[in-house]
Scaffold this motif. Structure first.
Motif: not given
Lengths: 120, 110
Positions: A50-59
């Motif tokens: 998964i990647i957050s809406y702005d790309g700042s969080d990835k798992y």
């Protein structure tokens, strides 16, 4: 209407790399988290990343950690999955999908999938 | 072995009701929202339920979701032949920092 269309699948030898792309349309791409989910032949769903809406969080799933990288280009409404050191067990249909929210809340819109076959 | 546990299969006659359980732990279902997905044969999954019990627009109210403690349940009433599919629960696991799915439940309409 909302569309996500995967591309880049194919047959690849073990140990090689492949990059999947997902073109999104019909919604404000930069406002939603995006996922990759895969399904091996005859098996259940396996979440990949998964990647957050702005790309700042990835798992990502433990099974692909260190080998797969999720990324996005919000200027081009495109999601990517870079897959390195591919193994036979990575053989699956890979789905690109939009979440309901900025990170994870529920996977709302799914593509039709692209098949990745890892075989010598 | 999936983090979330679902029965492999359930079945009922047309018009009847089925329930599908999804069992987890405090690190996933116990402290996070649950969603449910329907996958008809040969198609991509579809979101049926999110936030434990909410339906996206277009999903009939024959489908319902609930959660209690570390378990969740999907209910389907007025079973139809078109409901024959695989159903998956999913949630966030705070310990794994990952989305986790159940192994899937195949619904058969007798």
């Amino acid at each position: 209407q909302v569309q996500v269309v995967e591309s880049g699948g194919g047959v690849v030898q073990p140990g090689r790399s492949l990059r999947l792309s997902c073109a999104a349309s019909g919604f404000t791409f930069r406002s939603y988290a995006m996922h990759w989910v895969r399904q091996a032949p005859g098996k259940g769903l396996e979440w990949v990343a998964i990647i957050s809406y702005d790309g700042s969080d990835k798992y990502c799933a433990e099974s692909v950690k260190g080998r797969f990288t999720i990324s996005r280009d919000n200027s081009k409404n495109t999601l990517f999955l870079q897959m390195n050191s591919l193994r036979a067990e990575d053989t699956a249909v890979y789905y690109c999908a939009r979440d309901l929210s900025l990170l994870f809340r529920g996977i709302k819109d799914w593509g039709q999938g692209t098949l990745v076959t890892v075989s010598s | 072995q999936s983090v979330l546990t679902q029965p492999p299969s359930v079945s009922a006659a047309p018009g009847q009701k089925v329930t599908i359980s999804c069992s987890g732990s405090s690190s996933n279902i116990g402290n996070n929202y649950v969603s449910w997905y329907q996958q008809l044969p040969g198609t991509a999954p579809k979101l049926l339920i999110y936030d434990n019990n909410k339906r996206p627009s277009g999903i009939p109210d024959r489908f319902s979701g609930s959660k209690s403690g570390t378990s969740a349940t999907l209910g389907i009433t007025g079973l139809q032949t078109g409901d024959e599919a695989d159903y998956y629960c999913g949630t966030w696991d705070s310990s794994l920092s990952a989305v986790v799915f159940g192994g899937g439940t195949k619904v058969t309409v007798l």
